[in-house]
Enzyme design. Sequence first.
Site, PDB file in Angstrom:
ATOM      1  N   LEU A 137       0.840  -1.199   0.000  1.00  0.00           N
ATOM      2  CA  LEU A 137       0.000   0.000   0.000  1.00  0.00           C
ATOM      3  C   LEU A 137       0.879   1.255   0.000  1.00  0.00           C
ATOM      4  CD1 LEU A 137      -2.832   1.294   0.282  1.00  0.00           C
ATOM      5  CD2 LEU A 137      -2.543   1.201   2.757  1.00  0.00           C
ATOM      6  N   GLU A 369       1.018   0.715  10.180  1.00  0.00           N
ATOM      7  CA  GLU A 369      -0.425   0.547  10.449  1.00  0.00           C
ATOM      8  C   GLU A 369      -1.012   1.809  11.054  1.00  0.00           C
ATOM      9  OE1 GLU A 369      -1.304  -2.044   9.159  1.00  0.00           O
ATOM     10  OE2 GLU A 369       0.357  -3.454   9.338  1.00  0.00           O
TER      11      GLU A 369
HETATM   12  C1  LIG Z   1       9.422  -1.671   9.237  1.00  0.00           C
HETATM   13  C2  LIG Z   1       8.218  -1.181   8.468  1.00  0.00           C
HETATM   14  C3  LIG Z   1       7.386  -2.103   7.826  1.00  0.00           C
HETATM   15  C4  LIG Z   1       6.294  -1.649   7.071  1.00  0.00           C
HETATM   16  N1  LIG Z   1       5.517  -2.562   6.400  1.00  0.00           N
HETATM   17  C5  LIG Z   1       4.559  -2.125   5.527  1.00  0.00           C
HETATM   18  C6  LIG Z   1       3.845  -3.052   4.702  1.00  0.00           C
HETATM   19  O1  LIG Z   1       4.009  -4.267   4.795  1.00  0.00           O
HETATM   20  N2  LIG Z   1       2.969  -2.548   3.775  1.00  0.00           N
HETATM   21  C7  LIG Z   1       2.748  -1.213   3.639  1.00  0.00           C
HETATM   22  O2  LIG Z   1       1.957  -0.834   2.769  1.00  0.00           O
HETATM   23  N3  LIG Z   1       3.405  -0.310   4.415  1.00  0.00           N
HETATM   24  C8  LIG Z   1       4.306  -0.730   5.349  1.00  0.00           C
HETATM   25  N4  LIG Z   1       4.995   0.176   6.138  1.00  0.00           N
HETATM   26  C9  LIG Z   1       4.791   1.600   5.915  1.00  0.00           C
HETATM   27  C10 LIG Z   1       4.048   2.314   7.027  1.00  0.00           C
HETATM   28  O3  LIG Z   1       2.702   1.936   7.056  1.00  0.00           O
HETATM   29  C11 LIG Z   1       4.245   3.822   6.833  1.00  0.00           C
HETATM   30  O4  LIG Z   1       5.604   4.081   7.149  1.00  0.00           O
HETATM   31  C12 LIG Z   1       3.332   4.650   7.697  1.00  0.00           C
HETATM   32  O5  LIG Z   1       2.011   4.598   7.214  1.00  0.00           O
HETATM   33  C13 LIG Z   1       3.765   6.135   7.759  1.00  0.00           C
HETATM   34  O6  LIG Z   1       4.018   6.619   6.483  1.00  0.00           O
HETATM   35  P1  LIG Z   1       5.379   7.437   6.202  1.00  0.00           P
HETATM   36  O7  LIG Z   1       6.518   6.676   6.777  1.00  0.00           O
HETATM   37  O8  LIG Z   1       5.384   7.727   4.748  1.00  0.00           O
HETATM   38  O9  LIG Z   1       5.221   8.759   7.031  1.00  0.00           O
HETATM   39  P2  LIG Z   1       4.462  10.144   6.607  1.00  0.00           P
HETATM   40  O10 LIG Z   1       3.104   9.776   6.152  1.00  0.00           O
HETATM   41  O11 LIG Z   1       5.353  10.892   5.670  1.00  0.00           O
HETATM   42  O12 LIG Z   1       4.425  10.871   7.986  1.00  0.00           O
HETATM   43  C14 LIG Z   1       5.469  11.730   8.467  1.00  0.00           C
HETATM   44  C15 LIG Z   1       5.015  12.320   9.792  1.00  0.00           C
HETATM   45  O13 LIG Z   1       3.841  13.103   9.572  1.00  0.00           O
HETATM   46  C16 LIG Z   1       2.844  12.742  10.500  1.00  0.00           C
HETATM   47  N5  LIG Z   1       1.517  13.005   9.946  1.00  0.00           N
HETATM   48  C17 LIG Z   1       0.888  12.356   8.950  1.00  0.00           C
HETATM   49  N6  LIG Z   1      -0.322  12.886   8.730  1.00  0.00           N
HETATM   50  C18 LIG Z   1      -0.437  13.933   9.586  1.00  0.00           C
HETATM   51  C19 LIG Z   1      -1.446  14.897   9.846  1.00  0.00           C
HETATM   52  N7  LIG Z   1      -2.601  14.879   9.173  1.00  0.00           N
HETATM   53  N8  LIG Z   1      -1.218  15.822  10.800  1.00  0.00           N
HETATM   54  C20 LIG Z   1      -0.063  15.839  11.502  1.00  0.00           C
HETATM   55  N9  LIG Z   1       0.924  14.953  11.303  1.00  0.00           N
HETATM   56  C21 LIG Z   1       0.742  14.007  10.361  1.00  0.00           C
HETATM   57  C22 LIG Z   1       3.092  11.276  10.731  1.00  0.00           C
HETATM   58  O14 LIG Z   1       2.471  10.839  11.917  1.00  0.00           O
HETATM   59  C23 LIG Z   1       4.609  11.274  10.822  1.00  0.00           C
HETATM   60  O15 LIG Z   1       4.994  11.682  12.103  1.00  0.00           O
HETATM   61  C24 LIG Z   1       6.045  -0.264   6.976  1.00  0.00           C
HETATM   62  C25 LIG Z   1       6.859   0.644   7.659  1.00  0.00           C
HETATM   63  C26 LIG Z   1       7.929   0.206   8.403  1.00  0.00           C
HETATM   64  C27 LIG Z   1       8.787   1.186   9.131  1.00  0.00           C
END
Ligand SMILES: Cc1cc2nc3c(=O)[nH]c(=O)nc-3n(C[C@H](O)[C@H](O)[C@H](O)COP(=O)(O)OP(=O)(O)OC[C@H]3O[C@@H](n4cnc5c(N)ncnc54)[C@H](O)[C@@H]3O)c2cc1C
Length: 390
Positions: A137, A369
């Site tokens: 995703l 998640e």
């Molecule tokens: C080890 C690991 C395994 C993973 N496995 C999977 C997987 O199997 N499949 C999959 O699809 N994904 C996976 N993920 C991805 C994970 O779901 C995302 O990292 C997560 O959803 C956050 O997205 P991002 O890292 O792009 O952060 P961003 O979305 O860029 O967020 C950056 C910061 O902004 C904050 N933020 C976001 N929205 C807002 C808002 N509206 N207001 C204020 N602050 C906000 C966030 O909380 C965060 O602090 C995995 C991640 C990791 C680290």
Amino acid sequence: MTAHPALDKLTAIDSLLSEEERDLATTVRSFADDKLRPYLADWFEAGEIPAREIAQQLGALGVLGMHLDGYECAGASATMYGLACQELEAADSGLRSLMSVQGSLAMTAIHHFGSEEQKQEWLPRMAAGEALGCFGLTEPDFGSDPAGMRTRAKRDGDDWVINGSKMWITNGTVADVAVVWAQTDDKIRGFVVPTDTKGFTATEVKHKLSLRASKTAGLSFEDMRLPGSAVLPEVSGLRGPLTCLSEARFGIIFGAMGAARDCLETALEYAGSRIIYDKPLAGFQLTQAKLADMTLELMKGQLLALHIGRQKDAGTLQPAQVSVGKLNNCREAIKIARECRTILAANGITLDYPVLRHANNLESVMTYEGTSEVHQLIVGQALTGEAAFR
Ligand SMILES: Cc1cc2nc3c(=O)[nH]c(=O)nc-3n(C[C@H](O)[C@H](O)[C@H](O)COP(=O)(O)OP(=O)(O)OC[C@H]3O[C@@H](n4cnc5c(N)ncnc54)[C@H](O)[C@@H]3O)c2cc1C
């Protein structure tokens, strides 16, 4: 269920479980202690796990997709599934991640939204751990806001052709099948993609400081051609992936408490045997204050998990309640892990003890998640009726 009798007596969580639930927890805990724990430090240090072997063992244990019905899945209750997550994560969040991605994400997507052929083809093998799944995703530029995804699926006659990329995909390099979410001319759709499909590439993410006993990958799709039958026919829009995420979040509510419990058990044992100024560290008031406060949070988190599990089994659980549980239990688990590390002091920074490994893992568990901030916003919206995401 816990390995520390005094902690067990104080929390008395077992008294709230049925015999069947206690038996399952004991079985998974023994499996994790005997078959996984002895190798965890090495796997974490090397950043390698024998994922296929572990998947087969988890399949034999009956925990892969255990909350699903039919197709050789165990059809267990949500609470039983949660307890299995708790016991696996007491070993390592990376191994619970393997189980969550397989059962809650990939299998749930196929089970809830797949065609009969897709279900027959993949679910029995996935339940047995003979086939591994991943769930794509997140993209490099879209995590919290998956609606912005750039991966596109276009119709070409009866076929679909997908271009784009995904990032941070657990099990990506070891999976046989990927559930890939892509934008179409209509809405976001899910696709069941055998990973040997031409145009599919998985590249391992290296240099992680967290969840090292878990495989994480970037996926890329270059003119990846799939038959019309590859689409998940029963869902369109973000409801598809969000339904699966809610299942995985549910497991984390229990799982995070497993990691916290393992840290607290370790700290209790350590404090009892470490002699400082001629007496056990456990005999100092400052240490006892830490241990007492952590026990309160562990117990509250376990009770919350059970409350949410019971609601899920009763069919009354709301997604915002899952956010309450995920937010609280990840936040408290990482605090407990870090506080336990202070009790172990220098020894706590090594892989000889699990506390910093758990703390580092929980950084990822807090992030995937739905980050803590996203869950705060979901709870905030449920309380106020105002969406503050944008
Ligand atoms: C080890 C690991 C395994 C993973 N496995 C999977 C997987 O199997 N499949 C999959 O699809 N994904 C996976 N993920 C991805 C994970 O779901 C995302 O990292 C997560 O959803 C956050 O997205 P991002 O890292 O792009 O952060 P961003 O979305 O860029 O967020 C950056 C910061 O902004 C904050 N933020 C976001 N929205 C807002 C808002 N509206 N207001 C204020 N602050 C906000 C966030 O909380 C965060 O602090 C995995 C991640 C990791 C680290």
